[in-house]
Design a protein around this motif. Structure first.
Motif: not given
Ligand SMILES: [Zn+2]
Length: 112
Positions: A16-17, A20, A22, A26, A31
């Motif tokens: 994950h970023t 994002c 989450r 995603c 994402h």
């Molecule tokens: Zn993500």
């Protein structure tokens, strides 16, 4: 009876970023941020930040009410397409503009 085979797809999971959501938006290697929404004159524009593989991009969707007159609707569609081309020309990163993902020359000069 013909033999059936199932093709196996292999995608490498990416982390994950920071931005994002989450959640269900995603995927394994894509994402997505929360939607950024702008409403005006009965229409709506939505921008979502997406990372697919190692590339970030903006996904843009818009719902624009069209005129009931066919010529008016066609003018709106043609104008929207022309403006989208202008948008791409204005905001798209040209090859070589950024040497790396973390290097942002415009931000560096703004910090003086
Ligand atoms: Zn993500």
């Amino acid at each position: 009876m013909a033999a059936r085979t199932m093709r196996r797809l292999h995608r490498t999971e990416t982390p994950h970023t920071k931005w994002c959501t989450r959640d269900h938006r995603c995927g394994i290697n894509e994402h997505r941020s929360a939607d950024f929404i702008a409403d005006a004159l009965g229409g709506r524009a939505v921008i979502t930040r997406v990372r697919a593989g190692d590339t970030d991009y903006a996904e843009i969707r818009a719902r624009i009410p069209l005129h009931s007159n066919e010529n008016g609707a066609r003018w709106q569609l043609a104008t929207a397409l022309r403006l989208m081309r202008d948008l791409l020309d204005t905001v798209a990163i040209r090859p070589g503009a950024l040497r790396s993902r973390t290097e942002r020359p415009a931000l560096r000069t703004a910090r003086r």
